[in-house]
Design an enzyme around this catalytic site. Structure first.
Site, PDB file in Angstrom:
ATOM      1  N   ARG A  51       0.689  -1.113   0.062  1.00  0.00           N
ATOM      2  CA  ARG A  51       0.201  -0.061  -0.013  1.00  0.00           C
ATOM      3  C   ARG A  51       0.914   1.147  -0.081  1.00  0.00           C
ATOM      4  NH1 ARG A  51      -3.995  -1.588   5.214  1.00  0.00           N
ATOM      5  NH2 ARG A  51      -4.805  -3.591   4.195  1.00  0.00           N
ATOM      6  N   ASP A  53       1.276   5.321  -0.014  1.00  0.00           N
ATOM      7  CA  ASP A  53       0.674   6.366   0.595  1.00  0.00           C
ATOM      8  C   ASP A  53       0.229   7.469  -0.503  1.00  0.00           C
ATOM      9  OD1 ASP A  53       0.467   5.261   3.322  1.00  0.00           O
ATOM     10  OD2 ASP A  53       2.523   6.145   3.809  1.00  0.00           O
ATOM     11  N   TYR A 118      12.591   0.082  -2.072  1.00  0.00           N
ATOM     12  CA  TYR A 118      11.931   1.579  -2.204  1.00  0.00           C
ATOM     13  C   TYR A 118      13.262   2.549  -2.419  1.00  0.00           C
ATOM     14  CZ  TYR A 118       7.273   0.864  -0.718  1.00  0.00           C
ATOM     15  OH  TYR A 118       6.027   0.581  -0.576  1.00  0.00           O
ATOM     16  N   ARG A 204       9.882   6.947   4.678  1.00  0.00           N
ATOM     17  CA  ARG A 204       9.736   8.477   4.887  1.00  0.00           C
ATOM     18  C   ARG A 204      10.410   8.594   6.506  1.00  0.00           C
ATOM     19  NH1 ARG A 204       3.864   9.289   3.368  1.00  0.00           N
ATOM     20  NH2 ARG A 204       4.141  11.638   3.894  1.00  0.00           N
TER      21      ARG A 204
END
Length: 251
Positions: A51, A53, A118, A204
């Protein structure tokens, strides 16, 4: 009997409220389900590998969907290629499908994934062409020290300190096999991080905490203490989502 299919896609997340269907905003998952349901003439539910964001992008996202044999409109590889073509004609320009392929019934887009990677992009000089997909920062960052912190992350297992407060995770344990900053020019870098799973906001928050280290706001020892204590309040801020990309998934 049913046939399961994997669909591989990429998307620019700027205009979406993340991957997952949301009650108050358009999501990538919603767009994909509508397009597949239209072309396959039946209600299609898809399950994504993860998922992302709001505002986060994906160079590679994988999802699966099932078709009943009695209602199947995909019979061979030619049909799969045709479906890809038709999906790309129907979908908005910021979503692109690369492939649709049949898989074994026990393959699962989320649970069968072994590794996810990522990238978080930053640049240290004003650049009008990077502003939408990279974080502009003018802090003096010690990347050598930040990479020492990144190496500590690969030796750690519990990432509660990098998890968004109130997230419904059953566990905060993750296996991070790579984490390091890579320089791409005299003013641009990206963090690459690969793990078996990621917590909500984990990447993040990782970048935000490494920034504290790179600005010499905390020491390497204090960085390790933040990881060990497991408190989100002790870690750095969650950095903007527009610079974050889901790069690849390994099955």
């Amino acid at each position: 009997m049913k046939q399961r299919f994997f669909i591989t896609l990429s998307y620019d997340g700027t205009n979406y409220h993340g991957w997952q269907v949301q009650p108050n905003g358009v999501s990538v998952e919603e767009c994909m389900e509508k397009a597949l349901s239209t072309l396959l003439r039946q209600s299609i539910d898809i399950v994504g590998a993860g998922r992302t964001d709001a505002g986060v992008h994906a160079r590679t996202m994988v999802a699966h969907f099932d078709l009943l044999e009695s209602e199947k409109y995909i019979k061979d590889k030619g049909d799969c290629k045709q479906l890809v073509y038709r999906l790309n004609r129907l979908l908005p320009k910021d979503i692109s499908v690369q492939s649709v392929e049949p898989v074994e019934d026990d393959m699962h887009a989320r649970f069968s994934a072994k590794w996810r990677t990522y990238h978080y992009y930053i640049h240290t000089r004003k650049d009008p062409f990077m502003r939408h997909y990279s974080l502009e920062t003018h802090y003096e960052l010690d990347f050598e020290l930040m990479n020492k912190g990144a190496q500590i992350i690969t030796q750690h297992k519990d990432f509660a300190s990098f998890c968004k407060a109130g997230a419904d995770n059953k566990t905060t344990l993750c296996d991070v096999k790579e984490c390091r900053w890579i320089q791409t020019s005299d003013s641009s870098w990206y963090l690459t991080i690969t793990a078996n799973r990621f917590l909500r906001n984990m990447v993040r928050a990782t970048v935000g905490t490494l920034f504290l280290l790179g600005r010499h706001r905390i020491t390497l020892s204090e960085f390790e203490d933040i990881l060990n204590k497991g408190s989100r309040n002790d870690a750095g801020e969650s950095m903007p989502g527009n610079a974050l990309f889901l790069e690849s998934i390994v099955y």
